[in-house]
Design a protein around this motif. Structure first.
Motif, PDB file in Angstrom:
ATOM      1  N   ASP A  75       0.820  -1.209   0.000  1.00 38.22           N
ATOM      2  CA  ASP A  75       0.000   0.000   0.000  1.00 38.22           C
ATOM      3  C   ASP A  75       0.860   1.268   0.000  1.00 38.22           C
ATOM      4  O   ASP A  75       0.483   2.291   0.584  1.00 38.22           O
ATOM      5  N   ALA A  76       2.009   1.218  -0.665  1.00 39.06           N
ATOM      6  CA  ALA A  76       2.916   2.368  -0.684  1.00 39.06           C
ATOM      7  C   ALA A  76       2.289   3.527  -1.455  1.00 39.06           C
ATOM      8  O   ALA A  76       1.577   3.339  -2.451  1.00 39.06           O
ATOM      9  N   THR A  77       2.607   4.710  -1.011  1.00 40.32           N
ATOM     10  CA  THR A  77       2.127   5.915  -1.684  1.00 40.32           C
ATOM     11  C   THR A  77       3.006   6.213  -2.888  1.00 40.32           C
ATOM     12  O   THR A  77       4.141   5.715  -2.994  1.00 40.32           O
ATOM     13  N   PRO A  78       2.519   7.035  -3.824  1.00 36.07           N
ATOM     14  CA  PRO A  78       3.357   7.424  -4.968  1.00 36.07           C
ATOM     15  C   PRO A  78       4.663   8.086  -4.547  1.00 36.07           C
ATOM     16  O   PRO A  78       5.689   7.911  -5.206  1.00 36.07           O
ATOM     17  N   GLN A  79       4.641   8.817  -3.448  1.00 36.97           N
ATOM     18  CA  GLN A  79       5.867   9.456  -2.962  1.00 36.97           C
ATOM     19  C   GLN A  79       6.885   8.419  -2.502  1.00 36.97           C
ATOM     20  O   GLN A  79       8.086   8.555  -2.759  1.00 36.97           O
ATOM     21  N   GLN A  80       6.405   7.369  -1.838  1.00 36.75           N
ATOM     22  CA  GLN A  80       7.304   6.304  -1.393  1.00 36.75           C
ATOM     23  C   GLN A  80       7.887   5.533  -2.581  1.00 36.75           C
ATOM     24  O   GLN A  80       9.062   5.166  -2.577  1.00 36.75           O
ATOM     25  N   ILE A  81       7.054   5.295  -3.591  1.00 39.38           N
ATOM     26  CA  ILE A  81       7.547   4.603  -4.781  1.00 39.38           C
ATOM     27  C   ILE A  81       8.598   5.445  -5.496  1.00 39.38           C
ATOM     28  O   ILE A  81       9.639   4.934  -5.927  1.00 39.38           O
ATOM     29  N   GLU A  82       8.350   6.748  -5.589  1.00 41.04           N
ATOM     30  CA  GLU A  82       9.299   7.629  -6.245  1.00 41.04           C
ATOM     31  C   GLU A  82      10.603   7.707  -5.466  1.00 41.04           C
ATOM     32  O   GLU A  82      11.696   7.753  -6.052  1.00 41.04           O
ATOM     33  N   ALA A  83      10.511   7.708  -4.140  1.00 42.35           N
ATOM     34  CA  ALA A  83      11.724   7.718  -3.315  1.00 42.35           C
ATOM     35  C   ALA A  83      12.523   6.430  -3.510  1.00 42.35           C
ATOM     36  O   ALA A  83      13.767   6.447  -3.553  1.00 42.35           O
ATOM     37  N   THR A  84      11.815   5.317  -3.648  1.00 46.53           N
ATOM     38  CA  THR A  84      12.497   4.039  -3.895  1.00 46.53           C
ATOM     39  C   THR A  84      13.179   4.047  -5.260  1.00 46.53           C
ATOM     40  O   THR A  84      14.309   3.577  -5.405  1.00 46.53           O
ATOM     41  N   ARG A  85      12.504   4.575  -6.265  1.00 46.53           N
ATOM     42  CA  ARG A  85      13.104   4.675  -7.595  1.00 46.53           C
ATOM     43  C   ARG A  85      14.354   5.547  -7.559  1.00 46.53           C
ATOM     44  O   ARG A  85      15.349   5.240  -8.212  1.00 46.53           O
ATOM     45  N   ARG A  86      14.294   6.617  -6.783  1.00 44.37           N
ATOM     46  CA  ARG A  86      15.444   7.507  -6.676  1.00 44.37           C
ATOM     47  C   ARG A  86      16.604   6.786  -5.988  1.00 44.37           C
ATOM     48  O   ARG A  86      17.759   6.934  -6.388  1.00 44.37           O
ATOM     49  N   ALA A  87      16.284   6.005  -4.949  1.00 42.62           N
ATOM     50  CA  ALA A  87      17.326   5.274  -4.223  1.00 42.62           C
ATOM     51  C   ALA A  87      17.983   4.216  -5.107  1.00 42.62           C
ATOM     52  O   ALA A  87      19.179   3.926  -4.972  1.00 42.62           O
ATOM     53  N   LEU A  88      17.184   3.635  -6.018  1.00 42.62           N
ATOM     54  CA  LEU A  88      17.718   2.612  -6.917  1.00 42.62           C
ATOM     55  C   LEU A  88      18.375   3.218  -8.160  1.00 42.62           C
ATOM     56  O   LEU A  88      18.930   2.481  -8.978  1.00 42.62           O
ATOM     57  N   GLY A  89      18.263   4.517  -8.338  1.00 42.80           N
ATOM     58  CA  GLY A  89      18.842   5.170  -9.506  1.00 42.80           C
ATOM     59  C   GLY A  89      18.004   5.028 -10.753  1.00 42.80           C
ATOM     60  O   GLY A  89      18.521   5.182 -11.872  1.00 42.80           O
ATOM     61  N   LEU A  90      16.707   4.761 -10.589  1.00 38.38           N
ATOM     62  CA  LEU A  90      15.824   4.540 -11.735  1.00 38.38           C
ATOM     63  C   LEU A  90      15.062   5.791 -12.130  1.00 38.38           C
ATOM     64  O   LEU A  90      14.225   5.740 -13.047  1.00 38.38           O
ATOM     65  N   ASP A  91      15.310   6.896 -11.439  1.00 36.76           N
ATOM     66  CA  ASP A  91      14.576   8.118 -11.738  1.00 36.76           C
ATOM     67  C   ASP A  91      15.192   8.910 -12.891  1.00 36.76           C
ATOM     68  O   ASP A  91      14.578   9.851 -13.403  1.00 36.76           O
ATOM     69  N   GLN A  92      16.388   8.538 -13.319  1.00 36.86           N
ATOM     70  CA  GLN A  92      17.077   9.243 -14.396  1.00 36.86           C
ATOM     71  C   GLN A  92      16.716   8.637 -15.757  1.00 36.86           C
ATOM     72  O   GLN A  92      16.301   7.472 -15.844  1.00 36.86           O
ATOM     73  N   PRO A  93      16.878   9.410 -16.857  1.00 38.39           N
ATOM     74  CA  PRO A  93      16.661   8.850 -18.206  1.00 38.39           C
ATOM     75  C   PRO A  93      17.607   7.675 -18.468  1.00 38.39           C
ATOM     76  O   PRO A  93      18.685   7.578 -17.874  1.00 38.39           O
ATOM     77  N   TYR A  94      17.193   6.809 -19.379  1.00 36.78           N
ATOM     78  CA  TYR A  94      17.969   5.608 -19.668  1.00 36.78           C
ATOM     79  C   TYR A  94      19.411   5.903 -20.089  1.00 36.78           C
ATOM     80  O   TYR A  94      20.342   5.241 -19.621  1.00 36.78           O
ATOM     81  N   PRO A  95      19.663   6.877 -20.984  1.00 35.64           N
ATOM     82  CA  PRO A  95      21.060   7.154 -21.350  1.00 35.64           C
ATOM     83  C   PRO A  95      21.914   7.556 -20.146  1.00 35.64           C
ATOM     84  O   PRO A  95      23.076   7.139 -20.037  1.00 35.64           O
ATOM     85  N   VAL A  96      21.339   8.339 -19.230  1.00 32.68           N
ATOM     86  CA  VAL A  96      22.081   8.741 -18.036  1.00 32.68           C
ATOM     87  C   VAL A  96      22.362   7.530 -17.153  1.00 32.68           C
ATOM     88  O   VAL A  96      23.469   7.356 -16.614  1.00 32.68           O
ATOM     89  N   GLN A  97      21.372   6.644 -17.001  1.00 31.38           N
ATOM     90  CA  GLN A  97      21.571   5.428 -16.196  1.00 31.38           C
ATOM     91  C   GLN A  97      22.689   4.569 -16.784  1.00 31.38           C
ATOM     92  O   GLN A  97      23.543   4.055 -16.046  1.00 31.38           O
TER      93      GLN A  97
END
Length: 316
Positions: free
Chosen positions: A42-64
């Motif tokens: 039941d995670a909130t969108p903010q929690q999911i976005e924070a997890t993506r940021r922690a995993l480095g998935l928030d950046q565009p694919y070329p940057v990753q």
């Protein structure tokens, strides 16, 4: 030869770069978001976005990709999504069991298969040849999972001779004898295919060699059959067989996914399945690159072995 090896190694650099790009694209095109696996239901969108940021998935694919590449060039393959441990130590810890399993399998298979192929060729058309050829077709055809489960049921469940899986007993340090005891069943399963495959190739190659003019000439000169076999037959028959060995060498790292799963062997094959289920992209990228490096080195080793076995082959 040195210039040839250097040229091949330099050529491997752009090949590895293209493989890494292709692997990165395919991994990230897989359906689903890895962040969904590492948050509460039941995670909130903010929690999911924070997890993506922690995993480095928030950046565009070329940057990753460029971030991954810059770290990889320094020997840092990143952190596992699931364990948050560095990927390189995880890879090394799983590489040793896989090399142990596959190295033992290939060595045992070649020791058995090459003499069987020679015997089958020398006894061509006899009941021995028919028996060996029929056994080879059975060994190639039988599925690993079927043979593995059958051996576990007979030798582990019913007879209790061998453990059902793992590399050592739970709570005990695995010594040499313990490891060998656990190797018997998985090596038997994997060897069934490799022995059958190599026996067929060795038989076909030896039959072709026996029909060559230089073998007839050596026979007409009165040379002993053993001398003809060792000095002329086997050495020339090994040239095409080396190609088969070269295709088997990458499996030292790639492992046998099905067999490792059946016997709970803690190798790279089982690690790959876990990484796929957990969408652990850094692990998948590391396994892919490692496999690619081994394939390129195996091809180079095969070319060198050609020159060693056959002096007529020169690399300028």
């Amino acid at each position: 030869m040195k210039k040839y090896i250097l040229k091949r190694l330099l050529t491997a650099i752009p090949v590895l770069l293209m493989i890494s790009i292709g692997a990165f694209v395919l991994v990230n095109l897989a359906p689903g978001d890895p962040a969904d696996l590492y948050v509460v239901p039941d995670a909130t969108p903010q929690q999911i976005e924070a997890t993506r940021r922690a995993l480095g998935l928030d950046q565009p694919y070329p940057v990753q990709y460029l971030r991954w590449l810059s770290r990889a060039l320094r020997g840092d393959l990143g952190q596992s999504f699931s364990t948050r441990y560095p990927v390189l130590p995880i890879l090394i810890s799983r590489l040793i069991p896989t090399v142990t399993l596959m190295g033992t399998t290939l060595l045992f298979s070649y020791i058995i298969a090459i003499p069987l192929g020679i015997i089958s060729a020398r006894k061509q058309g006899t009941w021995i040849d028919t028996l060996l050829t029929g056994g080879s077709f059975v060994g190639v055809s039988i599925p690993n999972f079927f043979l593995g489960l059958g051996l576990i049921y007979i030798f582990s469940v019913q007879l209790g001779w061998f453990p059902t899986g793992g590399m050592s007993e739970l709570g005990e340090e695995g010594g040499l004898l313990t490891t060998l005891h656990h190797l018997v069943l998985p090596v038997s399963v994997l060897s069934a295919f490799y022995i059958a495959n190599m026996t067929r190739y060795m038989r076909a190659t030896m039959i072709e060699v026996y029909g060559e003019n230089y073998i007839r000439t050596a026979t007409a000169k009165g040379l002993a059959r053993q001398v003809i076999l060792t000095r002329h037959g086997i050495r020339n028959a090994l040239i095409p067989v080396i190609t088969i060995i070269g295709t088997d060498l990458p499996r030292l790292v790639g492992g046998a996914i099905v067999t490792e799963q059946i016997f709970q062997w803690p190798g790279l094959g089982r690690l790959t399945i876990v990484a796929i289920n957990q969408r652990d992209y850094p692990i998948l990228m590391a396994v892919t690159i490692l496999s690619a490096v081994v394939v390129l080195l195996a091809n180079l080793l095969v070319d060198i072995m050609y020159a060693v076995v056959d002096p007529r082959i020169k690399y300028d």
